[in-house]
Design a protein around this motif. Structure first.
Motif, PDB file in Angstrom:
ATOM      1  N   LYS A 137       0.939  -1.224   0.139  1.00 62.01           N
ATOM      2  CA  LYS A 137      -0.121  -0.132  -0.136  1.00 62.01           C
ATOM      3  C   LYS A 137       1.192   1.430   0.285  1.00 62.01           C
ATOM      4  O   LYS A 137       1.549   1.501   0.192  1.00 62.01           O
ATOM      5  N   VAL A 165       2.930   3.389  -0.972  1.00 64.92           N
ATOM      6  CA  VAL A 165       4.493   4.405  -1.208  1.00 64.92           C
ATOM      7  C   VAL A 165       5.769   2.857  -1.930  1.00 64.92           C
ATOM      8  O   VAL A 165       5.273   1.182  -0.622  1.00 64.92           O
ATOM      9  N   VAL A 213       1.168  -1.544  -6.004  1.00 65.67           N
ATOM     10  CA  VAL A 213       1.154  -0.119  -4.675  1.00 65.67           C
ATOM     11  C   VAL A 213      -0.235  -0.119  -4.958  1.00 65.67           C
ATOM     12  O   VAL A 213      -1.005   0.912  -6.292  1.00 65.67           O
ATOM     13  N   ARG A 214      -1.003  -0.534  -3.755  1.00 65.10           N
ATOM     14  CA  ARG A 214      -2.444  -0.308  -4.135  1.00 65.10           C
ATOM     15  C   ARG A 214      -2.866   1.484  -3.144  1.00 65.10           C
ATOM     16  O   ARG A 214      -1.974   1.725  -2.454  1.00 65.10           O
ATOM     17  N   VAL A 274      -2.783   4.734  -4.198  1.00 65.09           N
ATOM     18  CA  VAL A 274      -1.451   5.111  -4.054  1.00 65.09           C
ATOM     19  C   VAL A 274      -2.010   7.605  -4.713  1.00 65.09           C
ATOM     20  O   VAL A 274      -2.867   7.689  -5.024  1.00 65.09           O
ATOM     21  N   LEU A 313       4.092  10.586  -9.541  1.00 60.90           N
ATOM     22  CA  LEU A 313       5.480  10.095  -9.708  1.00 60.90           C
ATOM     23  C   LEU A 313       6.135  11.326 -10.600  1.00 60.90           C
ATOM     24  O   LEU A 313       6.348  10.691 -11.479  1.00 60.90           O
ATOM     25  N   GLU A 343       5.823   4.390 -13.694  1.00 66.54           N
ATOM     26  CA  GLU A 343       5.522   3.605 -12.982  1.00 66.54           C
ATOM     27  C   GLU A 343       7.447   2.445 -12.544  1.00 66.54           C
ATOM     28  O   GLU A 343       7.742   2.364 -11.000  1.00 66.54           O
ATOM     29  N   TYR A 351      10.074   4.388 -10.916  1.00 72.02           N
ATOM     30  CA  TYR A 351       9.727   3.994  -9.537  1.00 72.02           C
ATOM     31  C   TYR A 351      10.256   3.670  -8.583  1.00 72.02           C
ATOM     32  O   TYR A 351      11.029   3.440  -8.355  1.00 72.02           O
ATOM     33  N   CYS A 391       5.904  -2.578 -12.223  1.00 76.99           N
ATOM     34  CA  CYS A 391       5.476  -1.836 -11.258  1.00 76.99           C
ATOM     35  C   CYS A 391       4.043  -0.933 -11.413  1.00 76.99           C
ATOM     36  O   CYS A 391       3.807  -1.046 -12.705  1.00 76.99           O
ATOM     37  N   MET A 422       0.927   0.639 -10.243  1.00 75.32           N
ATOM     38  CA  MET A 422       0.809   1.900  -8.868  1.00 75.32           C
ATOM     39  C   MET A 422      -0.793   2.030  -8.952  1.00 75.32           C
ATOM     40  O   MET A 422      -1.277   2.904  -9.761  1.00 75.32           O
ATOM     41  N   ASP A 472      -4.595   4.071  -8.062  1.00 75.34           N
ATOM     42  CA  ASP A 472      -5.002   4.707  -6.992  1.00 75.34           C
ATOM     43  C   ASP A 472      -6.434   4.115  -5.978  1.00 75.34           C
ATOM     44  O   ASP A 472      -6.639   3.320  -6.283  1.00 75.34           O
ATOM     45  N   LYS A 489      -6.303   1.070 -14.918  1.00 74.32           N
ATOM     46  CA  LYS A 489      -5.545   0.307 -14.254  1.00 74.32           C
ATOM     47  C   LYS A 489      -5.251  -0.632 -13.557  1.00 74.32           C
ATOM     48  O   LYS A 489      -4.533  -1.976 -14.388  1.00 74.32           O
TER      49      LYS A 489
END
Length: 623
Positions: free
Chosen positions: A126, A128, A172-173, A175, A179, A188, A191, A230, A232, A234, A261
């Motif tokens: 989650k 970051v 990653v949830r 977010v 970026l 992503e 990142y 990766c 990410m 929202d 996404k």
């Protein structure tokens, strides 16, 4: 499967056990499988992503409280959405760090099993990717303690893991950050790579221990997972009530950005999660994965390191045994379905057998693997020889039974006449002879007699010969000179029939020899083709791994980590040497020699032609 089932369960003593019913489902999947596993902290939305990969809103239990829902490893199997003829196997794992359990050993076992069984590993977290997030992924740093590549090496080369481990996807949830890096927008993937950058000591406060702890897990992620991605996500929505009922709400209640996404994530997994491979070259089916589940689970539960090489070796025995059984059974079933006893000629059964043997060989070659000493190929050929000879024997027996019944029916009147003394008269021998000729003509004109027609005729005439001699001697219509001439004629006919039978047998043996030669040659060619294909696959994989190592080397060099760069360069050199050895190694003589030994051991027929076939193939393939 409409609903998931628990594949690996937690036991009361803190170990793992395989659910037999779930494993049976896997065992019945004969298609190649793509296995996607998801791991991560509990209550981070793993199950939602797995349901989306399954193309459904419900399935894996999402839960709506702080209590973790998924226990052990749950499985759902379905037709792959984009790979026709493949099955997608989804594994949803128990949330790591469950406060109710507080069992780090259990978490480590779950993580290891997910790595070992999957072709794509999704790590879910989650907000970051920061120091805290990477430290929570400390399981990566312990993989080498619980997973071994080779059974003989006490200290595996860590570079080897990347050749067998799945692709790594970090999801990653929820977010909220932008970026950007140094004021510039980044992707992503950039990142993720930035988050995995190693750290150098910049001041006195940065102790070596602190630096090593910072770099350790980053090193492992880079080393073990050659393909990293990766995503990410929202927040799905700002509505707390909607978040608590994600498996009930409609998509129009969720953020369009989040949904987009999610779709991109699913498309990536469908496209890039490869078929699960065994030993880099052997595509596995659900049945093979079922064996892997049992072996890896037993190894992890017993607190021993799970050795991939040992598992491959054990599974190869099981797979090769099944390859022999399935191939030879296919031959037997197909022959039974197609053959009609007796065949008119030996050629017909040889031709039919050759067609069925070709199909059986294809089945054996497709399923068998790592049969380096050709022991299972030998078993296959031995059993095929037995089954083939059994069909040839049944064909001859059917022909014999049919011909014996036919000749018995045709000679019924002759038998009755002899018993009644009808030929014990003047001119009786002529009458007997005419009846014998009539029987023989009718017998020869009768179709469908099969391979033993001449043998049965010869045996019939030999049985009647004593009767014929007696009738000929007592027939006063014949002079002594005529009797002698008739005797010589009978003997000549007998010799001619025997010569015909022997010539037919010689031709049959030659045809069988030619048939065996062709079958043996086909076995050699299939083995060579399979070896060539496997080596091409290994070359491609070596090239891909080498490219990834060169990327890591260049990255470390650009960041000033010369020690790490040298380490990766050494790995590149090792891979290049392995590639050169693979390219230069002449495997053909070994295969020819191995299969020649197998052929000679099977039967005299193979033994007498093996050297000829070997030399012919050597000239054809080696030039």
């Amino acid at each position: 499967m409409d609903l998931p089932v628990c594949l690996i369960e937690n036991t009361a003593d803190g170990k793992f056990q395989v659910n037999p019913k779930a494993n049976d489902i896997l065992s019945n999947i004969s298609q190649p499988v793509v296995v996607v596993a998801i791991v991560g902290l509990y209550r981070t939305g793993k199950s939602y992503l797995m349901n989306k990969l399954a193309g459904s809103q419900k399935g894996f239990d999402l839960g709506a409280t702080v209590q973790a829902q998924t226990k052990g490893i749950w499985m759902r199997c379905l037709p792959h959405p984009t790979k026709e003829g493949h099955t997608l196997v989804l594994l949803d794992t128990e949330g790591l760090g469950d406060v109710e359990k507080g069992d780090k050993k259990n978490d480590m076992g779950i993580f290891c099993l997910a790595v070992l069984l999957s072709s794509a590993l999704v790590y879910n977290s989650k907000a970051v990717i920061d120091e805290d997030a990477i430290e929570k992924l400390h399981y990566v740093g312990e993989l080498a303690d619980l997973i071994k590549v080779k059974s003989k090496d006490n200290d595996d080369d860590e570079a080897e893991y990347s050749r067998f481990f799945p692709i790594f996807v970090w999801a990653v949830r929820d977010v909220t950050l932008k970026l950007e890096f140094n004021g510039k927008p980044i992707t992503e993937d950039e990142y993720l790579e930035n988050a995995l950058t190693l750290k150098k000591a910049e001041n006195m406060e940065d102790s070596m221990e602190k630096i090593e702890n910072h770099n350790r897990y980053r090193d492992c992620i880079r080393m073990y997972f050659k393909t990293r991605k990766c995503f990410m996500f929202d927040l799905p929505t700002g509505d707390k009530e909607v978040l608590q009922n994600m498996d009930e709400v409609s998509e129009d209640q969720l953020s369009p950005v989040f949904l987009t996404k999610t779709n991109i994530f699913c498309d990536y997994i469908y496209k890039n999660a490869d078929v699960k491979y065994m030993d880099n070259v052997h595509t596995v089916t659900g049945e093979t994965v079922a064996n892997m589940v049992v072996m890896y689970t037993n190894a992890i539960s017993s607190s021993n390191a799970a050795c991939m090489e040992d598992v491959v070796a054990n599974i190869s025995v099981a797979e090769n045994t099944k390859a022999v059984r399935e191939a030879t059974q296919h031959y037997e079933n197909t022959m039974k379905a197609k053959i009609k006893f007796p065949t008119e000629t030996h050629d017909q059964i040889i031709k039919l057998s050759a067609e069925c043997e070709k199909e059986a060989l294809s089945i054996f070659m497709k399923r068998s693997f790592k049969d380096n000493d050709h022991q299972f190929h030998k078993q296959y050929l031995e059993i095929m020889e037995e089954k083939k000879n059994e069909f040839f024997k049944k064909n001859d027996m059917a022909s014999r039974a049919h011909c014996e019944k036919l000749i018995e029916t045709l000679s019924e009147d002759l038998k009755n006449s002899v018993e009644q003394g009808s030929y014990a008269i003047l001119g009786g021998y002529k009458m007997f002879k005419e009846e014998m000729e009539r029987i023989e003509e009718k017998y020869k004109n009768e179709p469908g007699k099969g391979t033993k027609a001449d043998d049965i005729l010869k045996e019939f005439k030999e049985r009647q010969e004593l009767i014929a001699v007696s009738i000929r001697k007592s027939d006063e219509a014949l002079s002594d000179q005529q009797k002698k001439a008739e005797e010589e004629k009978v003997n000549k006919e007998k010799e001619e029939l025997q010569r015909k039978i022997e010539e037919s047998q010689r031709l049959e043996e030659n045809k069988k020899m030619e048939h065996q030669r062709k079958i043996l040659e086909e076995n050699f060619k299939e083995a060579l083709e399979k070896e060539k294909k496997n080596r091409l696959l290994l070359q491609e994989q070596l090239q891909a791994v080498m490219k990834d190592k060169e990327r890591e080397r260049d990255m470390y060099m650009s960041q000033g980590y010369e020690g790490h760069a040298r380490m990766y360069q050494e790995q590149v050199n090792d891979l290049r040497n392995e590639q050169e050895e693979l390219n230069s190694f002449n495997y053909l003589p070994i295969i020819i020699s191995g299969l020649s030994t197998v052929a000679i051991a099977i039967s005299p027929v193979y033994g007498s032609i093996a050297s000829f076939v070997v030399s012919t193939l050597a000239q054809a393939f080696l030039g």
